[in-house]
Scaffold this motif. Structure first.
Motif, PDB file in Angstrom:
ATOM      1  N   ILE A  27       3.778 114.996  32.303  1.00 22.27           N
ATOM      2  CA  ILE A  27       4.242 114.312  33.558  1.00 22.27           C
ATOM      3  C   ILE A  27       3.207 113.965  34.426  1.00 22.27           C
ATOM      4  O   ILE A  27       2.239 114.419  34.524  1.00 22.27           O
ATOM      5  N   THR A  28       3.306 112.334  34.923  1.00 23.72           N
ATOM      6  CA  THR A  28       1.589 111.473  35.532  1.00 23.72           C
ATOM      7  C   THR A  28       3.047 112.090  37.231  1.00 23.72           C
ATOM      8  O   THR A  28       2.101 111.810  38.131  1.00 23.72           O
ATOM      9  N   LYS A  29       3.724 111.602  37.224  1.00 27.87           N
ATOM     10  CA  LYS A  29       4.984 111.414  38.891  1.00 27.87           C
ATOM     11  C   LYS A  29       6.124 111.989  38.303  1.00 27.87           C
ATOM     12  O   LYS A  29       6.316 111.495  37.903  1.00 27.87           O
ATOM     13  N   LEU A  30       7.313 112.941  39.351  1.00 29.67           N
ATOM     14  CA  LEU A  30       8.013 113.164  39.941  1.00 29.67           C
ATOM     15  C   LEU A  30       9.177 112.045  41.256  1.00 29.67           C
ATOM     16  O   LEU A  30       7.944 112.838  41.857  1.00 29.67           O
ATOM     17  N   GLU A  31       9.290 111.544  41.197  1.00 29.90           N
ATOM     18  CA  GLU A  31       9.848 111.114  42.356  1.00 29.90           C
ATOM     19  C   GLU A  31      12.061 111.077  42.871  1.00 29.90           C
ATOM     20  O   GLU A  31      12.626 110.811  42.077  1.00 29.90           O
ATOM     21  N   PHE A  32      11.359 111.965  44.039  1.00 32.81           N
ATOM     22  CA  PHE A  32      13.189 111.869  44.170  1.00 32.81           C
ATOM     23  C   PHE A  32      14.085 110.783  45.434  1.00 32.81           C
ATOM     24  O   PHE A  32      13.115 110.268  45.880  1.00 32.81           O
ATOM     25  N   ASP A  33      14.574 110.168  44.750  1.00 37.27           N
ATOM     26  CA  ASP A  33      15.574 109.335  45.897  1.00 37.27           C
ATOM     27  C   ASP A  33      17.273 109.999  46.541  1.00 37.27           C
ATOM     28  O   ASP A  33      16.735 111.028  45.546  1.00 37.27           O
ATOM     29  N   ASP A  34      17.710 109.543  47.236  1.00 33.96           N
ATOM     30  CA  ASP A  34      18.998 110.580  47.808  1.00 33.96           C
ATOM     31  C   ASP A  34      20.009 110.288  45.853  1.00 33.96           C
ATOM     32  O   ASP A  34      20.708 111.537  45.976  1.00 33.96           O
ATOM     33  N   ASP A  35      20.046 109.247  44.859  1.00 35.93           N
ATOM     34  CA  ASP A  35      21.035 109.387  43.729  1.00 35.93           C
ATOM     35  C   ASP A  35      20.857 109.346  43.128  1.00 35.93           C
ATOM     36  O   ASP A  35      21.066 109.052  41.762  1.00 35.93           O
ATOM     37  N   HIS A  36      19.013 109.978  42.686  1.00 37.52           N
ATOM     38  CA  HIS A  36      18.212 109.744  41.014  1.00 37.52           C
ATOM     39  C   HIS A  36      17.301 110.850  41.745  1.00 37.52           C
ATOM     40  O   HIS A  36      16.910 109.794  42.674  1.00 37.52           O
ATOM     41  N   LEU A  37      16.223 110.682  40.358  1.00 31.71           N
ATOM     42  CA  LEU A  37      15.055 110.613  40.197  1.00 31.71           C
ATOM     43  C   LEU A  37      14.313 109.960  39.062  1.00 31.71           C
ATOM     44  O   LEU A  37      15.102 109.635  38.481  1.00 31.71           O
ATOM     45  N   GLU A  38      13.420 109.897  39.849  1.00 25.25           N
ATOM     46  CA  GLU A  38      12.066 109.408  38.631  1.00 25.25           C
ATOM     47  C   GLU A  38      11.078 109.628  37.842  1.00 25.25           C
ATOM     48  O   GLU A  38      10.676 110.675  38.483  1.00 25.25           O
ATOM     49  N   ILE A  39      10.947 109.977  36.446  1.00 22.68           N
ATOM     50  CA  ILE A  39       9.199 110.711  35.848  1.00 22.68           C
ATOM     51  C   ILE A  39       8.732 109.697  35.460  1.00 22.68           C
ATOM     52  O   ILE A  39       9.321 108.611  33.829  1.00 22.68           O
ATOM     53  N   GLU A  40       7.520 109.735  35.518  1.00 21.17           N
ATOM     54  CA  GLU A  40       6.092 108.686  34.772  1.00 21.17           C
ATOM     55  C   GLU A  40       6.171 110.389  33.980  1.00 21.17           C
ATOM     56  O   GLU A  40       5.581 111.522  33.842  1.00 21.17           O
ATOM     57  N   GLY A  41       5.623 109.260  32.567  1.00 20.11           N
ATOM     58  CA  GLY A  41       4.608 110.594  31.803  1.00 20.11           C
ATOM     59  C   GLY A  41       4.554 110.402  30.333  1.00 20.11           C
ATOM     60  O   GLY A  41       4.008 108.541  30.740  1.00 20.11           O
ATOM     61  N   ARG A  42       3.595 111.163  29.202  1.00 21.95           N
ATOM     62  CA  ARG A  42       3.550 110.116  28.279  1.00 21.95           C
ATOM     63  C   ARG A  42       4.591 111.123  27.337  1.00 21.95           C
ATOM     64  O   ARG A  42       4.868 112.301  27.706  1.00 21.95           O
ATOM     65  N   THR A  43       4.925 110.521  26.592  1.00 27.81           N
ATOM     66  CA  THR A  43       5.767 111.076  25.500  1.00 27.81           C
ATOM     67  C   THR A  43       4.482 112.306  24.540  1.00 27.81           C
ATOM     68  O   THR A  43       3.389 111.524  24.071  1.00 27.81           O
ATOM     69  N   GLY A  44       5.307 112.990  23.532  1.00 31.76           N
ATOM     70  CA  GLY A  44       4.539 113.694  22.526  1.00 31.76           C
ATOM     71  C   GLY A  44       3.394 112.773  21.444  1.00 31.76           C
ATOM     72  O   GLY A  44       2.731 113.380  21.639  1.00 31.76           O
ATOM     73  N   ASP A  45       3.741 111.309  21.489  1.00 28.95           N
ATOM     74  CA  ASP A  45       2.757 110.002  20.825  1.00 28.95           C
ATOM     75  C   ASP A  45       2.174 109.539  21.810  1.00 28.95           C
ATOM     76  O   ASP A  45       0.917 109.180  21.200  1.00 28.95           O
ATOM     77  N   GLY A  46       2.081 109.760  23.003  1.00 29.59           N
ATOM     78  CA  GLY A  46       1.269 109.500  23.604  1.00 29.59           C
ATOM     79  C   GLY A  46       1.151 108.207  24.397  1.00 29.59           C
ATOM     80  O   GLY A  46       0.785 107.726  25.437  1.00 29.59           O
TER      81      GLY A  46
END
Length: 151
Positions: A113-132
């Motif tokens: 995971i490169t970033k985890l961002e929280f908002d009041d009603d949701h969260l966002e995750i950015e990263g890479r899957t197992g295959d890159g």
């Protein structure tokens, strides 16, 4: 001559407004105690707390060894955690922050995971899957997957 008189009249007002704005901005910073509490929740080591108007509120090292930056809202809640540089952090290190019903079949505890961002009603995750492949996912506050984008 009139400009000079106007400048002298408005200069003290401008200075007063500037100080008031700076003082108000400082009330929007998270407390060092809130930052330390979040760091403890994540088991961060090598913590460097620096709540100011520039950059992150703190940096530290996750149990996996990844250096991260933390940004908190003024109420002490986490806004964002991001791996420094071009590093990634394993999802397992972030699980203390995740909703109890969090479920993403495409992710494992080792998912980078490169970033985890929280908002009041949701969260966002950015990263890479197992295959890159890079992904960006949005989850409800309860942990239900709302959107998945993959490059």
């Amino acid at each position: 001559m009139e400009n000079s008189m106007l400048n002298r009249a408005f200069l003290p007002l401008l200075i007063a407004v500037s100080f008031a704005t700076t003082a108000k901005a400082n009330t929007h910073l998270p407390s060092a105690d809130d930052i330390r509490q979040m760091a403890q929740e994540l088991s961060l080591t090598d913590l460097d707390v620096h709540p100011d108007e520039k950059g992150s509120d703190a940096t530290g090292t996750l149990p996996s060894g990844t250096r991260v930056e933390l940004d908190l809202h003024r109420n002490g809640k986490l806004d964002k955690i991001e791996a420094r540089g071009h590093q990634t952090m394993p999802l397992a290190d972030l699980m203390p922050l995740m909703p109890t019903q969090f479920s993403a079949p495409s992710l494992t505890p080792q998912s980078p995971i490169t970033k985890l961002e929280f908002d009041d009603d949701h969260l966002e995750i950015e990263g890479r899957t197992g295959d890159g492949q890079e992904f960006k996912a949005e989850f409800s506050a309860s942990g239900r997957l709302l959107e998945w984008k993959q490059d």
